[in-house]
Design an enzyme around this catalytic site. Structure first.
Site, PDB file in Angstrom:
ATOM      1  N   GLU A  60      -4.054  -9.589   3.727  1.00  0.00           N
ATOM      2  CA  GLU A  60      -4.876  -9.303   4.913  1.00  0.00           C
ATOM      3  C   GLU A  60      -5.970 -10.325   5.172  1.00  0.00           C
ATOM      4  O   GLU A  60      -6.315 -10.602   6.327  1.00  0.00           O
ATOM      5  CB  GLU A  60      -5.503  -7.903   4.796  1.00  0.00           C
ATOM      6  N   GLU A  77       0.837  -1.208   0.000  1.00  0.00           N
ATOM      7  CA  GLU A  77       0.000   0.000   0.000  1.00  0.00           C
ATOM      8  C   GLU A  77       0.869   1.255   0.000  1.00  0.00           C
ATOM      9  O   GLU A  77       0.565   2.231  -0.686  1.00  0.00           O
ATOM     10  CB  GLU A  77      -0.951  -0.019   1.202  1.00  0.00           C
TER      11      GLU A  77
END
Ligand SMILES: NC(=O)c1ccc[n+]([C@@H]2O[C@H](COP(=O)([O-])OP(=O)(O)OC[C@H]3O[C@@H](n4cnc5c(N)ncnc54)[C@H](O)[C@@H]3O)[C@@H](O)[C@H]2O)c1
Length: 680
Positions: free
Chosen positions: A128, A108
């Site tokens: 995740e 990210e």
């Protein structure tokens, strides 16, 4: 070079500001890193001599992810949002140079930069979902903008990382740097500045999220998610990227992320993440315990287990000698292994040369003397104490001094086996699970006399062959099969009260197991441990065995199977059972689902508590790891012991008493003290 803080350095090389993150071991995106990034971007932004900014990491990887130790704690300092805002505010071209693994928060962060270059070995992922979460720092909004919707969906919903070539082909990175990463990145920046191309914020790239994606999303949402909630949220968040303006998409992602963070599933998955790291720690065997070198392995028995076990070592590059009694059995066993390797190669898992290389590490023999130079010998012969004792007594005479002698027994007493040798300190159980080349669990059974270096060697070896080793003590069935046996006893009782096998299995599958206990028997073989001479046709299993229905291998057992091995309730089984009920004067009753569930899970939990009470497992979380990797317990429920904690041990104890079983003293004690297994 200026130290912005202990983990962040800033230097200027010509007109490029270089931000270097150095937060060993994996440059996790912890508080200091976030603070350092924000401060460094600010300083570089204000420096008039700086025309571009490079973000690079020291050590073995780019930012490998969030700092998981911060999870579940109250936020402190700047969060992910503020960090990405600082990147988005930058007024100079930002380039990330990536090596190692850019995962989760790491990817990210890289996507917040305007350009990305990477070495060919770099990996990129949003894992995740494995922790019951979704990306929470813009991943679901930026990834589809760079890599496109299908690739983004694949990555966020499965959590699987991709390689650099894939990342380049899909636009996630701009260039693969052939040589030195930093030099390559500086060269990229020089070309970038010369080209006049300026900043390119990912948030402004809308081409790949514009269009009609209805079919793609409906396909993605239709996948079987096996009870996991996070993948659907991740898909919904990516869909938002195609429907909402960027900032609204980010807000949507944030809302889902926070809900996931509070969810029971994420708590269970995060618990397992730490449980798996703890399992390697053995209270009385310190990390610096010396280990023995395993350069050559011997295996006795080339049956179902022996062949699979051998594959693990050959795959890890360790030569194996396999002993059988007859040439025919040896040929058959080696043939199965060859077929397995060839079919994996045909499926593209590795090359045909690799398959050949692995197979060539296996040597068959009919002479036990040929195991004389092995550092470790694993016995996988028939499950009978007399045979095992005979094998170990003979092996003791030929195994070299210092060799480890292991049994793959499912239930038998390791101490009794060790006692027939002159070196019980070098004997232990290595309990592989079927199929042994696939299942990740290895129960390492410590005998009363097994030495600490032998235990440490086995734990290390588990890692070498890609298994999760769990240390367990000697007991009938060790940890996994002992708890399974407790469940099976109750399942058989329910069958004699009026439940069909599939009624019981259905409840377990609904709970999240990949298959029920009776389907598992069909897979393992109903004749496992069944003795014809002792069969009196008193149980359904006796009757099925007598009728030749021994499970999948005979085409049917409790269930019937089609060519694709799909089970269907068998009318033959139904008739055998209804006749048995009639013969025994049983008036069958339909057992409610909740009762089936309680009578399936509570005996396991009660047995698990007894295992802890007797010190046959180091900690409750080790038992959960056994059930996760050995029996497919739904990960999102955290394992039987975590599940027990989550429904309340008082509830479990009340159930144990209601059904008339003997409660574990530990369970009673914990309930009296209002404690959980996790408190032990
Ligand atoms: N099948 C499973 O699911 C499973 C799972 C875990 C552990 N185990 C255990 O593994 C062991 C082997 O089980 P399996 O399913 O592979 O059995 P199997 O019957 O498929 O194989 C046993 C093999 O051992 C050979 N053998 C017997 N005595 C021998 C001797 N003295 N010397 C050399 N070879 C000999 C036999 O010829 C046979 O090929 C058992 O102790 C079993 O409890 C089985």
């Amino acid at each position: 070079m200026t130290a912005i803080n202990p983990v962040t350095d800033l230097s200027r090389e010509g007109d490029v500001a270089v931000i270097t993150i150095n937060n060993p071991p994996v440059n996790a995106l912890g508080l200091l890193v976030r603070e350092g990034l924000i401060a460094a971007l600010d300083v570089a932004g204000k420096d008039a001599a700086v025309r571009a900014i490079l973000l690079i990491c020291a050590g073995r990887t780019f930012i490998a992810g969030a700092d998981i130790s911060e999870f579940g704690k109250p936020p402190s300092g700047p969060g992910f949002m503020e960090t990405q805002n600082a990147f988005d505010a930058a007024q100079k071209p930002l380039v990330a140079a990536i090596h190692g693994t850019a995962l989760g928060g790491g990817l990210e962060t890289a996507m917040c930069c305007h350009y990305r270059v990477a070495v060919a070995s770099a990996k990129f992922g949003q894992p995740e979902v494995n922790l019951g979460l979704i990306p929470g720092a813009g991943g679901t909004q930026r990834l589809p903008r760079l890599a496109g919707v299908p690739k983004a969906l694949e990555m966020v919903a499965t959590g699987k990382p991709i390689g650099a070539a894939d990342a380049l082909a899909n636009g996630l990175i701009d260039e693969i740097v052939p040589g030195d990463l930093k030099a390559g990145a500086m060269d990229f920046i020089a070309r970038l500045l010369a080209s006049g191309k300026g900043i390119r914020r990912t948030r402004d790239l809308n081409d790949k999220v514009t269009g009609d994606f209805a079919a793609i999303f409906s396909f993605a949402k239709g996948q079987n998610m096996r009870g996991f909630e996070a993948p659907l949220d991740a898909i919904n968040a990516v869909e938002a990227a195609t429907k909402l303006p960027f900032d609204e998409g980010i807000a949507f992602e944030q809302k889902l992320f926070l809900a996931r963070m509070m969810s029971a599933q994420s708590a269970a998955l995060r618990y397992l993440f730490f449980a798996e790291r703890k399992v390697a720690k053995i209270p009385d065997v310190p990390d610096d315990t010396p280990t023995l070198e395993i350069k050559k392995v011997g295996i006795i028995g080339a049956g179902t287990m022996g062949g699979g076990i051998a594959m693990n070592f050959a795959t890890a590059g360790i030569p194996v000698t396999i002993l059988e009694m007859k040439q025919e059995a040896l040929d058959h066993g080696l043939g199965v292994v060859k077929k397995n390797y060839d079919s994996s190669a045909a499926k593209g898992r590795f090359t045909a040369e690799e398959a050949q290389k692995r197979f060539s590490l296996l040597t068959g023999t009919l002479k036990m003397e040929d195991l004389g130079d092995c550092d470790l010998i694993i016995e996988a012969v028939f499950e009978r104490m007399d045979i095992k004792k005979d094998v170990f007594a003979k092996l003791d005479k030929i195994a070299k001094p210092g060799a480890i002698m292991a049994s793959n027994t499912s239930f038998l007493n390791i101490d009794e086996i060790a006692a027939v040798t002159s070196r019980p300190d070098h004997v232990l159980g290595l309990h592989f699970f079927s199929p042994a080349n696939v299942m990740k669990l290895l129960e390492i059974v410590r005998g009363a006399k097994t030495s600490k270096p032998v235990v440490a060697t086995a734990m290390k070896l588990a890692k070498t062959i890609g298994k999760v080793g769990v240390l367990v003590g000697v007991a009938y069935g060790f940890v996994g099969n002992r708890m399974l046996a407790a469940r099976s006893v109750e399942a058989d009782k329910m069958v004699m009260e009026g439940a069909f096998p599939w009624d019981i299995d259905k409840v377990l599958v609904k709970f999240g197991f990949p298959m029920g206990g009776f389907a598992m028997w069909d897979l393992a073989g109903l004749d496992l441990g069944w003795v014809k001479e002792e069969s009196h046709g008193e149980t359904l299993r006796d009757l099925l065995n007598e009728a030749g229905r021994k499970g999948q291998k005979t085409g049917g057992g409790y269930y019937d199977y089609d060519a694709a091995r799909k089970p269907t309730p068998s009318p033959v089984t139904e008739k055998l059972l209804t006749d048995l009920w009639a013969k025994k004067g049983i008036s069958p009753r339909a057992i409610p689902e909740q009762e089936i569930l309680e009578r399936s899970l509570y005996p396991m939990i009660n047995e698990g508590a007894k295992i802890l009470e007797e010190g046959k497992a180091s900690r409750a979380s080790d038992i959960d790891i056994v059930w996760l990797y050995g029996y497919g317990f739904p990960a999102w429920r955290g394992g039987p012991m975590f599940y027990a904690d989550s429904i309340g041990l008082d509830t479990v104890l009340a159930g144990v008493r209601k059904y008339g079983w003997t409660p574990s003293a530990l369970l009673e004690k914990l309930v009296a003290e209002k404690k959980k297994f996790a408190d032990l």
